[in-house]
Structure formats: structure tokens, C-alpha cells
Design an enzyme around this catalytic site. Structure first.
Site, PDB file in Angstrom:
ATOM      1  N   LEU A  89      23.523  44.203  42.040  1.00  0.00           N
ATOM      2  CA  LEU A  89      23.169  45.163  40.997  1.00  0.00           C
ATOM      3  C   LEU A  89      24.773  45.446  40.498  1.00  0.00           C
ATOM      4  CD1 LEU A  89      21.588  46.999  39.230  1.00  0.00           C
ATOM      5  CD2 LEU A  89      22.125  48.873  40.912  1.00  0.00           C
ATOM      6  N   CYS A  97      23.768  47.090  46.073  1.00  0.00           N
ATOM      7  CA  CYS A  97      23.418  45.636  46.231  1.00  0.00           C
ATOM      8  C   CYS A  97      22.396  45.510  47.543  1.00  0.00           C
ATOM      9  CB  CYS A  97      24.527  44.864  46.386  1.00  0.00           C
ATOM     10  SG  CYS A  97      25.831  44.735  44.979  1.00  0.00           S
TER      11      CYS A  97
END
Length: 614
Positions: free
Chosen positions: A51, A2
Site C-alpha cells: 500500500l 503493507c
């Protein structure tokens, strides 16, 4: 994986500043293309770009846990490879979980153990936690800095983020560099001093470090360090322990709720990961493992063997893929595309980097992302087992420099007289080298040769490995791809750290102990293959392309790089045909890559509108 961002200021009301944290997070969109989230109160603003890899439904961030009137909030980038063990331990202590995500396990670990939670973690991570009970912010980064984390202190507050571009998106941070920042770029680049953010008054949370910020100010400390001790295991015990740690690390890092693949070059490191991953896939009924390799247009015609790259990868890749039944994908990068992607690679890293060694990886990861979300890669084995040529060729090591920073004379030659006087490149290198050598964990009674070798291993882990991990994170996350590095497991690194050189060099071969540990796992030919690095293009057209582009920059009076370089010397360099085109940095960066690096420096000064503050 992320992108994270945050802002904490006890003197300011941040509850209405979502636009600022939103602008910071927007720069991290490629790191987290799946979701975004925000959490703000009167003094704290957190942002997150996600993500999704583990528990896509339950892992949204920022994540909040409330205990009465107190809130604990986390924004986190990483993966914990011991999630299940931690969850069980915390449940035994009375905690309950509502998701399957490692984010919740990490947050509850902080609730239970406070800042000491990092000592329990096996993984790659960078995170910020707001402790509502103590009214303080806690930041931490994994032991080897696989995941990035930068910060800046401004006024009475702190700003932090995964990448420099997010820090620069905050209105209180200006794109300025001072003398040290200039030295980082021209003396050390593309490596970087641990803890340096290059931009003025911007810093990096160092690997294995924590930061605590509250009304009393900012405090940082190191929570983990390699320990030096006598290695008492027999050869047989050492081989078995290395085999176990490598296998266990790979198995742990295959856990994912999204498609996983491996990068495969046909070398010892990537082949080890591929072989063990393929076996795990077969044993768990996951089907065929997908593997990926990179090549360059016409490299079959132009490849030239050298000390650092003794042979081409293709035949080895085919052998490993066929042996383990993988579904292999060969990605070929074109020469023009390689040069055109230099700008994208610069923006991904926010700093001049490894030129086309970066841009090729970025293009490669974009293609891999079309079919996979997680990849395992073989970085770090050379640093911990001693695979690089400078471990074995004393003439490649220089007591006044880092062994991968070579051709200091060439570096000085391209700088203007004023820049050389200002930064004194050789003195700067020597200063940073000396600072790191003071940190080396010494072993009492160790002989001078072993002590010197221990220094070399430490320098490689703290600097060269950090450069390659930084490259891998930025280029992969710019494509929305998570790359894991099993050889960077801290248990493995700590164990191998104390294995004597003669044992590491078992059989008179670099990484001999790893080769022995993988007997029966890899084909004999692969076990004996000489080390070869990430490949580069040998196409002469690439050097012509970057040479022409750099000439255009040099002839444009508005080019900002002209303030720092000797234009006529760089023009001579472009036109020269060196007899020995050996690397000036690392194993791959020769003349063509130096030209490309200077292009990136100019783009960086121009695109980021950088001011030099002297």
C-alpha cells in the site's frame, strides 16, 4: 502499510518455490492493493504486497542493498516517524540514499547497526531482513505491536507473515488447535495471550521483540521495556511535556504522500488529534482536514446510556467539526449489514474477534478508503492515561482476572462439561494473568496502592490495548486503509507511565493531565466530556438477527461448535432477557455481542477447517 511474507530454510532449495510464497502473499492482497514483489535465492523467499504511502515510485519491495558479494534484503510493513533524522545521521556516517522511502532508511539502519537498529526507530513496524553476510534472518516488531507479525518453525526453517492466513497458506502449516488454542478462544477471547498464534505451533513475535534465525537455531529477545522511576517534574513541567509529546507525535504522523484524515467521535482523544491536525493543515496550506465518524441505523431511537457509554457522539462531533472547520463525513451502518459482515471481519482477523464491534469498523473503513488512504485514530490514550472505568471503580477489577474479562460464570455456562474439564477457563485466565504480572517493571519503595495501579496500567497496555490495536490493524488493512495511532508513541507512553496517579487524575477527572494539556486547544465542553468508547448499535433487531442465526447453527448437527458448547444453555441464553445487560468483555460486548461471537467461532471452525489435536 503493507503485507509481508517470507520463508527461510538452509536445508531446502527455495529458488523454485515462488508459487508457495505467491500463495502466501495472495492472502494479503487487501493489505497491499497497489503493488507486489518477490525476491528468492537458494534458501530465502520473500514476498510483499504494498500500500503506497511514502515515495510511491521509490519504495518498491522487497528492497535490496548490495555491498560487494553480500546482499541485504527487506520486506517491511510500517511507517517510521523519524525517517528524516535517521537519514541525516546515516548520511553523516557515510551512507547514501537513492529513494525518499523509509524502507531504504530502515534497511540501511540495519546495515549500519545490525539488530540494534530497532533501538533507533520511532514508528510502527513489522519487518524481515535477510542478512546475506551472516546468512541469517532478522525479524522485529514495534514496541506496542501496532503492526502484526506471526511465524512458525517447520523442519529446519522458519515461515513468517503479517497475518495468520498467510502462514496457513504454506503447505507445511496445518490449521490445528490444541488445548491452549481452545483456551485462548473460550477463556480469553477475543483477547489473546501476547506471543500466541492460537493455532498449534504458530507464534507471534511479541511487541518490542526481535527474532534471529540462522544455522544455530532461533533466538528471540526483548529490545525495549518501560522503565519505572520517580517522576520529578513539577505539574507545570508535566503539562508542558505532555502537550509537546502529543503535538509532536501527531505532527510526525501526518506525513504522507497520499490523502490523510482523522477519525472523530467528539471525545477527548479523537478531538485532540483532529484539532492539532486541522491546525497543521491550515499552517502548511493543505486545505481543510477531512474527518469521519460512525453511527448506526436508528441509534437515535434506541440509544441507552450506561456506565460505559454515557451519551451519544453526534452533538459532540458537530461541535468539534464546526470549531475546527473540518470537512466531516458521517457514515451510518445498517443493522443487517452489520450482521452480514461478521464473516468478513472474522476472515480479516483470522480468529473470532469483537463481533460487530469489528464488523462495524470494517464497514466504516471501507467507506473511508473511498476518499483517503491514511487515517489518524485515538486508540491507546485510555490505557496510558487511565481512562477506563476499571481504573476508577475498584469493584470492576478482580484479582483473579483481567478487568475487561467479565462474567466468568457466563463464559463457563455456555461450555460443555467436557470442554470445561479440558481447559478449566478460570485457571487458564489466572495463569496468564500471573505470567504478565511477573513482567511489571516495579519501582522500589512504591506504596501498595501505587504498585497495584502500576500493575493495572501494565495489564491494560500489554493486553487490552493489544486487542484494540489488533482490531484496528486488521479491519483497516482489510479495507486497504492505513490507520496511525499517535497516542502510542513510545516517548509519550514512557513519560506518562511514571506520572503519579494524583497528577494523571488532575481535577479529580479521568485523564485530567491530558485535559489540562489541551486547554486552549479544545473547546471547554469537549475538555470536560465524560469518556465514551467506540459506539455500538442499540437496535433490538440486531440481537434478533444474530439470535436467529445462532439458533440455526445450534440446530444443524454438522455445526462444529457443538463439539465444545452446551447447546441447551446457549439456547436458553438466546431467549433470556437479562435484567443487567452489562458487558462480558471490554466496555461494549454484552449479550448480543456474545451471540455474535459464538457465530464467529462456528464460522472460524468451519471456514478454516480446524482440527482439534487435544
Amino acid at each position: 502499510m503493507c503485507g509481508i511474507a517470507g520463508w527461510f530454510d538452509l536445508r531446502d532449495d527455495l529458488s523454485g518455490k515462488k508459487v508457495v510464497i505467491g500463495d502466501m502473499c495472495e492472502t494479503l492482497a487487501n493489505r497491499g492493493p497497489d503493488e507486489e514483489g518477490f525476491w528468492l535465492n537458494s534458501h530465502v523467499a520473500f514476498g510483499h504486497k504494498r500500500l503506497a504511502v511514502i515515495d510511491p515510485e521509490g519504495g518498491q519491495q522487497p528492497m535490496v542493498r548490495r555491498y560487494g558479494d553480500n546482499a541485504y534484503v527487506i520486506t517491511y510493513n510500517g511507517e517510521l516517524y523519524n525517517t528524516q533524522e535517521l537519514r541525516k545521521e546515516l548520511e553523516n556516517l557515510g551512507h547514501r540514499f537513492t529513494t525518499d522511502s523509509d524502507t531504504e532508511v530502515l534497511l540501511v539502519s540495519f546495515v549500519q547497526w545490525g539488530p540494534k537498529c530497532v533501538e533507533y526507530l520511532n514508528g510502527i513496524f513489522a519487518f524481515g531482513i535477510w542478512d546475506g553476510k551472516e546468512k541469517q534472518l532478522f525479524l522485529a516488531r514495534d514496541r506496542f505491536g501496532v503492526k502484526p507479525l506471526f511465524y512458525a518453525l517447520r523442519g529446519g526453517g522458519i515461515i513468517f507473515a503479517s497475518e495468520l492466513k498467510a502462514i496457513l497458506a504454506h503447505p507445511a502449516v496445518k490449521a490445528e488447535i490444541d488445548r491452549d488454542g481452545l483456551s485462548e478462544v473460550f477463556s480469553l477471547g477475543p483477547s489473546r495471550t501476547p506471543g500466541s498464534g492460537v493455532f498449534k505451533d504458530v507464534f507471534e513475535v511479541k511487541p518490542a521483540h526481535c527474532l534471529l534465525f540462522n544455522g544455530g537455531g532461533c533466538k528471540t529477545w526483548r529490545y525495549w521495556q518501560l522503565t519505572s522511576e520517580m517522576h520529578t517534574d513539577s505539574l507545570a513541567e508535566t503539562v508542558e511535556k505532555v502537550r509537546f509529546l502529543v503535538t509532536d507525535s501527531i505532527k510526525r504522523q501526518l506525513v504522507s504522500d497520499v490523502p490523510v484524515c482523522t477519525f472523530l467521535s467528539g471525545g477527548l482523544d479523537s478531538s485532540t488529534i483532529t484539532a492539532l491536525a486541522a491546525r497543521h493543515f491550515h499552517e502548511t496550506g493543505k486545505g481543510r482536514l477531512h474527518t469521519y465518524s460512525i453511527d448506526y441505523a436508528d441509534n437515535d431511537k434506541f440509544f441507552r446510556a450506561n456506565l460505559f457509554q454515557p451519551d451519544s457522539d453526534n452533538g459532540w462531533i458537530r461541535l468539534v467539526s464546526e470549531t475546527f472547520g473540518t470537512e466531516h463525513h458521517r457514515i451510518t451502518v445498517g443493522t443487517t449489514a452489520l450482521a452480514e459482515a461478521l464473516e468478513d471481519a472474522l476472515i480479516a482477523r483470522d480468529l473470532p474477534g469483537m463481533a460487530d464491534i469489528d464488523s462495524s469498523l470494517l464497514l466504516f473503513c471501507r467507506e473511508v478508503k473511498k476518499r483517503a488512504t491514511v487515517a489518524l485514530s485515538g486508540e491507546c490514550a485510555d490505557e496510558i492515561f487511565g481512562g477506563y472505568p476499571w481504573f476508577h471503580r475498584p469493584e470492576l477489577a478482580d484479582d483473579d482476572s483481567f478487568p475487561w474479562i467479565r462474567s466468568k460464570r457466563l463464559r463457563a455456562r455456555i461450555l460443555s462439561r467436557e470442554t470445561k474439564a479440558l481447559i478449566d477457563p478460570e485457571a487458564y485466565i489466572k495463569r496468564r494473568l500471573g505470567e504478565t504480572l511477573k513482567e511489571v517493571p516495579r519501582l522500589a519503595g512504591e506504596g501498595p496502592d501505587e504498585a497495584k495501579r502500576r500493575e493495572l496500567f501494565y495489564l491494560n497496555m500489554m493486553w487490552f490495548m493489544a486487542t484494540l490495536l489488533d482490531r484496528k490493524d486488521r479491519m483497516s488493512m482489510a479495507a486497504g486503509l492505513e490507520v496511525r495511532v499517535p497516542f502510542c508513541d513510545h516517548r509519550l507512553v514512557q513519560y506518562v507511565w511514571n506520572i503519579p496517579w494524583e497528577m494523571k487524575m488532575l481535577g479529580g477527572r479521568e485523564k485530567g493531565i491530558l485535559r489540562k494539556a489541551m486547554e486552549g486547544v479544545l473547546p471547554g465542553e469537549v475538555l470536560q466530556r465524560k469518556k465514551s468508547p467506540f459506539p455500538k448499535t442499540f437496535h433490538p433487531e440486531y440481537e434478533r438477527i444474530v439470535g436467529r442465526r445462532l439458533e440455526e447453527i445450534l440446530h444443524d448437527p454438522a455445526s462444529p461448535i457443538l463439539d465444545f458448547i452446551d447447546k441447551e444453555e446457549v439456547l436458553k441464553l438466546i431467549r433470556e432477557q437479562p435484567e443487567d445487560d452489562s458487558p462480558w468483555f471490554g466496555q461494549l460486548m454484552a449479550k448480543a455481542q456474545l451471540l455474535a461471537y459464538l457465530i464467529q467461532v462456528n464460522l472460524w471452525l468451519e471456514k478454516y477447517k480446524i482440527a482439534f489435536s487435544g
